[in-house]
Design an enzyme around this catalytic site. Sequence first.
Site, PDB file in Angstrom:
ATOM      1  N   LYS A   1     -16.589  -7.571   6.982  1.00 22.55           N
ATOM      2  CA  LYS A   1     -15.627  -8.451   7.649  1.00 22.55           C
ATOM      3  C   LYS A   1     -15.113  -7.725   8.892  1.00 22.55           C
ATOM      4  O   LYS A   1     -14.797  -6.554   8.830  1.00 22.55           O
ATOM      5  CB  LYS A   1     -14.484  -8.792   6.693  1.00 22.55           C
ATOM      6  CG  LYS A   1     -14.083  -7.615   5.793  1.00 22.55           C
ATOM      7  CD  LYS A   1     -13.064  -7.992   4.766  1.00 22.55           C
ATOM      8  CE  LYS A   1     -12.719  -6.779   3.898  1.00 22.55           C
ATOM      9  NZ  LYS A   1     -11.724  -6.891   2.943  1.00 22.55           N
TER      10      LYS A   1
ATOM     11  N   HIS B   1       0.840  -1.203   0.000  1.00 16.54           N
ATOM     12  CA  HIS B   1       0.000   0.000   0.000  1.00 16.54           C
ATOM     13  C   HIS B   1       0.881   1.261   0.000  1.00 16.54           C
ATOM     14  O   HIS B   1       0.630   2.204  -0.736  1.00 16.54           O
ATOM     15  CB  HIS B   1      -0.874   0.060   1.265  1.00 16.54           C
ATOM     16  CG  HIS B   1      -1.926  -0.999   1.363  1.00 16.54           C
ATOM     17  ND1 HIS B   1      -2.126  -1.730   2.508  1.00 16.54           N
ATOM     18  CD2 HIS B   1      -2.860  -1.435   0.485  1.00 16.54           C
ATOM     19  CE1 HIS B   1      -3.143  -2.567   2.335  1.00 16.54           C
ATOM     20  NE2 HIS B   1      -3.593  -2.421   1.104  1.00 16.54           N
TER      21      HIS B   1
ATOM     22  N   SER C   1      -3.254  -7.696   2.863  1.00 17.46           N
ATOM     23  CA  SER C   1      -3.463  -7.523   4.308  1.00 17.46           C
ATOM     24  C   SER C   1      -3.892  -8.859   4.925  1.00 17.46           C
ATOM     25  O   SER C   1      -3.488  -9.211   6.022  1.00 17.46           O
ATOM     26  CB  SER C   1      -4.528  -6.465   4.575  1.00 17.46           C
ATOM     27  OG  SER C   1      -4.110  -5.228   4.064  1.00 17.46           O
TER      28      SER C   1
ATOM     29  N   ARG D   1      -2.049  -6.087  -8.474  1.00 18.61           N
ATOM     30  CA  ARG D   1      -0.939  -7.000  -8.179  1.00 18.61           C
ATOM     31  C   ARG D   1      -0.813  -8.067  -9.242  1.00 18.61           C
ATOM     32  O   ARG D   1       0.274  -8.424  -9.659  1.00 18.61           O
ATOM     33  CB  ARG D   1      -1.164  -7.675  -6.815  1.00 18.61           C
ATOM     34  CG  ARG D   1      -0.949  -6.736  -5.662  1.00 18.61           C
ATOM     35  CD  ARG D   1      -1.601  -7.239  -4.411  1.00 18.61           C
ATOM     36  NE  ARG D   1      -3.046  -7.141  -4.516  1.00 18.61           N
ATOM     37  CZ  ARG D   1      -3.879  -7.306  -3.510  1.00 18.61           C
ATOM     38  NH1 ARG D   1      -3.414  -7.631  -2.328  1.00 18.61           N
ATOM     39  NH2 ARG D   1      -5.172  -7.182  -3.674  1.00 18.61           N
TER      40      ARG D   1
HETATM   41  P1  ADP Z   1      -9.753  -3.353  -0.493  1.00 17.06           P
HETATM   42  O1  ADP Z   1     -10.408  -4.013   0.671  1.00 17.06           O
HETATM   43  O2  ADP Z   1     -10.489  -2.182  -1.077  1.00 17.06           O
HETATM   44  O3  ADP Z   1      -9.185  -4.278  -1.541  1.00 17.06           O
HETATM   45  P2  ADP Z   1      -7.079  -3.010   0.465  1.00 17.06           P
HETATM   46  O4  ADP Z   1      -6.702  -2.164   1.607  1.00 17.06           O
HETATM   47  O5  ADP Z   1      -6.848  -4.465   0.587  1.00 17.06           O
HETATM   48  O6  ADP Z   1      -8.557  -2.619   0.201  1.00 17.06           O
HETATM   49  O7  ADP Z   1      -6.357  -2.506  -0.848  1.00 17.06           O
HETATM   50  C1  ADP Z   1      -6.483  -1.199  -1.321  1.00 17.06           C
HETATM   51  C2  ADP Z   1      -5.888  -1.092  -2.705  1.00 17.06           C
HETATM   52  O8  ADP Z   1      -4.507  -1.394  -2.640  1.00 17.06           O
HETATM   53  C3  ADP Z   1      -6.457  -2.037  -3.753  1.00 17.06           C
HETATM   54  O9  ADP Z   1      -6.459  -1.360  -4.991  1.00 17.06           O
HETATM   55  C4  ADP Z   1      -5.485  -3.163  -3.781  1.00 17.06           C
HETATM   56  O10 ADP Z   1      -5.474  -3.796  -5.051  1.00 17.06           O
HETATM   57  C5  ADP Z   1      -4.194  -2.429  -3.557  1.00 17.06           C
HETATM   58  N1  ADP Z   1      -3.167  -3.274  -2.942  1.00 17.06           N
HETATM   59  C6  ADP Z   1      -3.291  -4.120  -1.919  1.00 17.06           C
HETATM   60  N2  ADP Z   1      -2.122  -4.743  -1.639  1.00 17.06           N
HETATM   61  C7  ADP Z   1      -1.230  -4.250  -2.534  1.00 17.06           C
HETATM   62  C8  ADP Z   1       0.155  -4.520  -2.805  1.00 17.06           C
HETATM   63  N3  ADP Z   1       0.835  -5.426  -2.107  1.00 17.06           N
HETATM   64  N4  ADP Z   1       0.741  -3.834  -3.779  1.00 17.06           N
HETATM   65  C9  ADP Z   1       0.026  -2.941  -4.513  1.00 17.06           C
HETATM   66  N5  ADP Z   1      -1.267  -2.663  -4.332  1.00 17.06           N
HETATM   67  C10 ADP Z   1      -1.897  -3.314  -3.362  1.00 17.06           C
END
Ligand code: ADP
Length: 166
Positions: free
Chosen positions: A42, A18, A128, A90
């Site tokens: 969740k 992120h 995450s 990703r």
């Molecule tokens: P959501 O629940 O909306 O998917 P996340 O917090 O998991 O929220 O992710 C937010 C954004 O960051 C999404 O666009 C996701 O694809 C991107 N993202 C999550 N992990 C990574 C990573 N390791 N590298 C790049 N982008 C990521």
Amino acid sequence: MTRRAIYPGTFDPLTNGHLDIIERSAHLFDEVIVAVLLNIDKRPMFTTDERVDMVRRAAQWDNVKVGTFEGLLVHYAVEQDAQVIVRGIRAISDYEYELQMALMNRRLEPRMETVFLMAAEAYSYLSSRLIKEVFKLGGSITGLVPGLVEEQMRAKASEEAAGPGE
Ligand code: ADP
């Protein structure tokens, strides 16, 4: 005109993946608002305040701000006077869902553009969910999340081990 982008997510917890997307966005846009989603179905490991605080402390670029939203993302984006939604991709598996969301958001708000940024290779397998799983099973997450997030995860784990306080 100020080019303002919104980077929405759950950030439960914030990972280096992120953070990499936040940094890239900070270089591309005048202002980036990291928008932490409230009220997710969740049960999150961290409360909204904790997630906001994590992002605030880790994303220390002058043009990065942190906000929270619930309901429709495009409503929040318009309210914030943003023109762009940033999402991280990703792998191909992310693409299908992200494309669907981007097209729906475009239908709801045609002026809003979604920009996809490729994850850094080093973090492209990180989510995450995976971080939480590995952490719970006692694996090392050092280097995959900011140091302060790792500390907060430890604190949370010992809080839980101590049981619910009255
Ligand atoms: P959501 O629940 O909306 O998917 P996340 O917090 O998991 O929220 O992710 C937010 C954004 O960051 C999404 O666009 C996701 O694809 C991107 N993202 C999550 N992990 C990574 C990573 N390791 N590298 C790049 N982008 C990521």
